[in-house]
Structure formats: structure tokens, C-alpha cells
Design a protein around this motif. Structure first.
Motif, PDB file in Angstrom:
ATOM      1  N   LEU A  62       0.828  -1.206   0.000  1.00 49.52           N
ATOM      2  CA  LEU A  62       0.000   0.000   0.000  1.00 49.52           C
ATOM      3  C   LEU A  62       0.860   1.252   0.000  1.00 49.52           C
ATOM      4  O   LEU A  62       0.580   2.202  -0.738  1.00 49.52           O
ATOM      5  CB  LEU A  62      -0.935  -0.008   1.206  1.00 49.52           C
ATOM      6  N   LEU A  63       1.915   1.265   0.820  1.00 48.11           N
ATOM      7  CA  LEU A  63       2.803   2.421   0.825  1.00 48.11           C
ATOM      8  C   LEU A  63       3.459   2.616  -0.541  1.00 48.11           C
ATOM      9  O   LEU A  63       3.599   3.744  -1.019  1.00 48.11           O
ATOM     10  CB  LEU A  63       3.872   2.248   1.900  1.00 48.11           C
ATOM     11  N   GLY A  64       3.838   1.504  -1.167  1.00 43.24           N
ATOM     12  CA  GLY A  64       4.410   1.608  -2.503  1.00 43.24           C
ATOM     13  C   GLY A  64       3.431   2.214  -3.492  1.00 43.24           C
ATOM     14  O   GLY A  64       3.795   3.071  -4.303  1.00 43.24           O
ATOM     15  N   ALA A  65       2.173   1.792  -3.417  1.00 41.69           N
ATOM     16  CA  ALA A  65       1.153   2.322  -4.320  1.00 41.69           C
ATOM     17  C   ALA A  65       0.898   3.805  -4.059  1.00 41.69           C
ATOM     18  O   ALA A  65       0.756   4.602  -4.995  1.00 41.69           O
ATOM     19  CB  ALA A  65      -0.141   1.526  -4.168  1.00 41.69           C
ATOM     20  N   VAL A  66       0.844   4.178  -2.785  1.00 41.26           N
ATOM     21  CA  VAL A  66       0.597   5.574  -2.412  1.00 41.26           C
ATOM     22  C   VAL A  66       1.723   6.468  -2.922  1.00 41.26           C
ATOM     23  O   VAL A  66       1.477   7.535  -3.511  1.00 41.26           O
ATOM     24  CB  VAL A  66       0.443   5.690  -0.885  1.00 41.26           C
ATOM     25  N   LEU A  67       2.956   6.064  -2.709  1.00 37.69           N
ATOM     26  CA  LEU A  67       4.091   6.869  -3.158  1.00 37.69           C
ATOM     27  C   LEU A  67       4.185   6.892  -4.687  1.00 37.69           C
ATOM     28  O   LEU A  67       4.502   7.928  -5.284  1.00 37.69           O
ATOM     29  CB  LEU A  67       5.381   6.319  -2.559  1.00 37.69           C
ATOM     30  N   ALA A  68       3.902   5.758  -5.326  1.00 31.83           N
ATOM     31  CA  ALA A  68       3.931   5.708  -6.788  1.00 31.83           C
ATOM     32  C   ALA A  68       2.887   6.645  -7.387  1.00 31.83           C
ATOM     33  O   ALA A  68       3.152   7.322  -8.394  1.00 31.83           O
ATOM     34  CB  ALA A  68       3.703   4.279  -7.268  1.00 31.83           C
ATOM     35  N   LEU A  69       1.722   6.719  -6.772  1.00 34.57           N
ATOM     36  CA  LEU A  69       0.672   7.606  -7.283  1.00 34.57           C
ATOM     37  C   LEU A  69       1.049   9.076  -7.123  1.00 34.57           C
ATOM     38  O   LEU A  69       0.727   9.894  -7.991  1.00 34.57           O
ATOM     39  CB  LEU A  69      -0.653   7.312  -6.572  1.00 34.57           C
ATOM     40  N   ARG A  70       1.730   9.404  -6.026  1.00 36.42           N
ATOM     41  CA  ARG A  70       2.179  10.791  -5.885  1.00 36.42           C
ATOM     42  C   ARG A  70       3.204  11.135  -6.957  1.00 36.42           C
ATOM     43  O   ARG A  70       3.134  12.193  -7.588  1.00 36.42           O
ATOM     44  CB  ARG A  70       2.764  11.005  -4.491  1.00 36.42           C
ATOM     45  N   ILE A  71       4.165  10.245  -7.188  1.00 31.99           N
ATOM     46  CA  ILE A  71       5.173  10.502  -8.215  1.00 31.99           C
ATOM     47  C   ILE A  71       4.510  10.624  -9.589  1.00 31.99           C
ATOM     48  O   ILE A  71       4.820  11.532 -10.376  1.00 31.99           O
ATOM     49  CB  ILE A  71       6.222   9.377  -8.219  1.00 31.99           C
TER      50      ILE A  71
END
Length: 283
Positions: free
Chosen positions: A250-259
Motif C-alpha cells: 500500500l505504501l508503494g502504491a501511495v508513493l507511486a501515485l504521488r510521483i
């Protein structure tokens, strides 16, 4: 109790400090979730499929910006005085400005840019206020369609497409702007689903994740202190989706979406600004 003439500045100061507190709390919440991870867990999320998703998601965010720009022009320039490329450049500069502290400079930029191009200040201010209201209505409409899509994806997709077509076909500025915004928020949700498809477990509901992303986007939008919703959106998405998803994924998805969203905004903003400048030089 403050005097009536002092109440306005006091409320603005309270709003700023309240917003700053929300941003600080959001960043602290994200930091605490990162602290819980084992070393290397986040790096383990990297993969070639993620690289592919990170090529697609920024394009969806940039496409959403284009639709939002078109919707804004329909409201701010109903007589179509401006070339679309010029209007896009005005909106594109605003997209870049939203990453300044305060997040309200995007509206200031559009107000003065539109006025310099010959549009009336009153119409521009009305367009910005209407756009904010449509953000709320459109994001919630698409989020509801995503939730319906968890059980009936074809019906949800067909219903959203029909609503968008009807609004655009009505040929009224407000409804046409609504159609553009529904398309934009649909692109936001699709970007979340593209990233979620790569990083979240196979059992995860991608339409539900898209809906939660839109709710998190709204949380970041209503806290104007956060530039582009930075921190607030991520914390909201972690809180909304966290109980049902593995922390590292989930953290990976959240950070990927911000980038992806930053890349999409930068890509659209710069491209639209250059196209508008080229259009003006060619006249």
C-alpha cells in the motif's frame, strides 16, 4: 471576543494554522507507517510491471489535466474568445502553481492570466468557484461509480459514459464542464487502478481502490495549505485502505501515485505553456 472587523483575519489565521496542523499530522502519520516497515520492504516493491504502470499513470494524470483545462475554458470563456492552446497555457501555468505553498496560487494565476488574455475578472472568478463545486460533485460521482463497479463493472462504466455523453450533448457550459470533470476524475481513478493492479494483492478490489483514491484526493483538495494535497492525500489513502492491504504494498502504491501525479502535472503544465506561447508567436 474579536471585533467584527478583526474576525476575518482571525478566521484566516486559524484556517492557516489548522491546515498546517493537518499537514504536519499527515506527514507524521506517513512517517510512522514507513518506520514500521522492515528494511528493504519498500524497495522490494520495484519491478518491471511497476515501471510499465509508471509510464501509463502519468499520462492518465496529464490527460485529466487536459480535460480539467477544457472544462475551465467552457466556464471562463463561454463565447470561445480564446484559442484552446492559449486557454490551455493559462490553465497549465495554474497546474504548476498549485505546488507552491498554499495551493491557491493556481487560481490566482488563472485569474490574472485570463484577464491579460481579455476575459472578464467576474467571469473568471465565477468559473473558479464553479470549478471547485464541480470537483466535489464529479469526484463523488466517479467514486460512487467505482464502488458500484466492484459488483457490476459493465453497468457502472456504461452509466458513467452515458451521463458524460448526456452532459456534453446538452451544450450548456455548466453541464459541459461537468462532463469534462467526470472524464478527468475517471482518469484519476484509472491511474490508481493501474498502479494498484501491479502493487496490491490479486484479491484487492481495484475499483474500490480507485474510489478510495478519489476520496483521498478530496481530502488533500480541501486542505489548501498543502501544495497539491501533498501529504494529506497520501495519509488519507493510507488510512482509508490500510486495514485491508499489506503495509509495504500500500505504501508503494501511495508513493507511486504521488510521483505519477507530479510527473503528469509537470508534463501537462510545461507542454501546455509551451504550446500556448508558440500559438501567440505564430499570430
Amino acid at each position: 471576543m474579536p471585533e467584527p472587523q478583526q474576525a476575518g483575519p482571525v478566521r484566516r489565521a486559524l484556517a492557516r494554522w489548522g491546515g498546517a496542523a493537518v499537514v504536519a499530522g499527515s506527514i507524521g502519520f506517513i512517517g510512522e507507517r514507513l518506520w514500521r516497515l522492515e528494511p528493504g520492504q519498500l524497495a522490494d516493491q520495484a519491478s518491471w510491471p511497476l515501471a510499465g504502470a509508471m509510464a501509463i499513470a502519468p499520462l492518465l494524470f496529464a490527460g485529466a489535466d487536459h480535460l480539467l483545462a477544457r472544462g475551465w475554458q467552457v466556464l471562463a470563456d463561454p463565447q470561445q474568445q480564446l484559442d484552446r492552446r492559449v486557454a490551455g497555457a493559462i490553465y497549465g501555468r495554474g497546474v504548476l502553481m498549485k505546488y507552491l505553498p498554499g495551493s491557491v496560487f493556481q487560481y490566482v494565476s488563472r485569474q490574472f492570466g485570463g484577464a491579460e488574455a481579455g476575459l472578464a475578472h467576474g467571469q473568471l472568478a465565477k468559473a473558479s468557484l464553479t470549478e471547485v463545486g464541480l470537483h466535489l460533485a464529479s469526484s463523488m460521482t466517479v467514486a460512487a461509480a467505482c464502488l458500484i463497479g466492484t459488483r457490476a463493472p459493465l453497468a457502472a462504466g456504461a452509466g458513467l459514459a452515458a451521463l458524460t455523453a448526456l452532459c456534453w450533448g446538452a451544450r450548456r457550459p455548466l453541464l459541459r464542464a461537468l462532463a469534462c470533470q467526470i472524464g478527468a476524475f475517471s482518469a484519476f481513478a484509472m491511474a490508481a487502478m493501474v498502479v494498484g493492479a501491479v502493487l496490491l494483492p490479486a484479491s484487492a478490489s481495484l475499483p474500490q481502490f480507485g474510489a478510495l483514491f478519489l476520496l483521498a484526493w478530496l481530502a488533500g483538495f480541501v486542505v489548501p495549505v498543502a501544495p497539491g494535497g501533498l501529504g494529506v492525500r497520501e495519509a488519507a489513502l493510507l488510512a482509508l485502505a490500510g486495514p485491508n492491504q499489506p503495509a509495504a504494498a500500500l505504501l508503494g502504491a501511495v508513493l507511486a501515485l504521488r510521483i505519477a501525479s507530479v510527473l503528469g502535472d509537470l508534463g501537462y503544465g510545461l507542454a501546455a505553456t509551451m504550446r500556448g506561447a508558440k500559438s501567440l508567436r505564430s499570430r
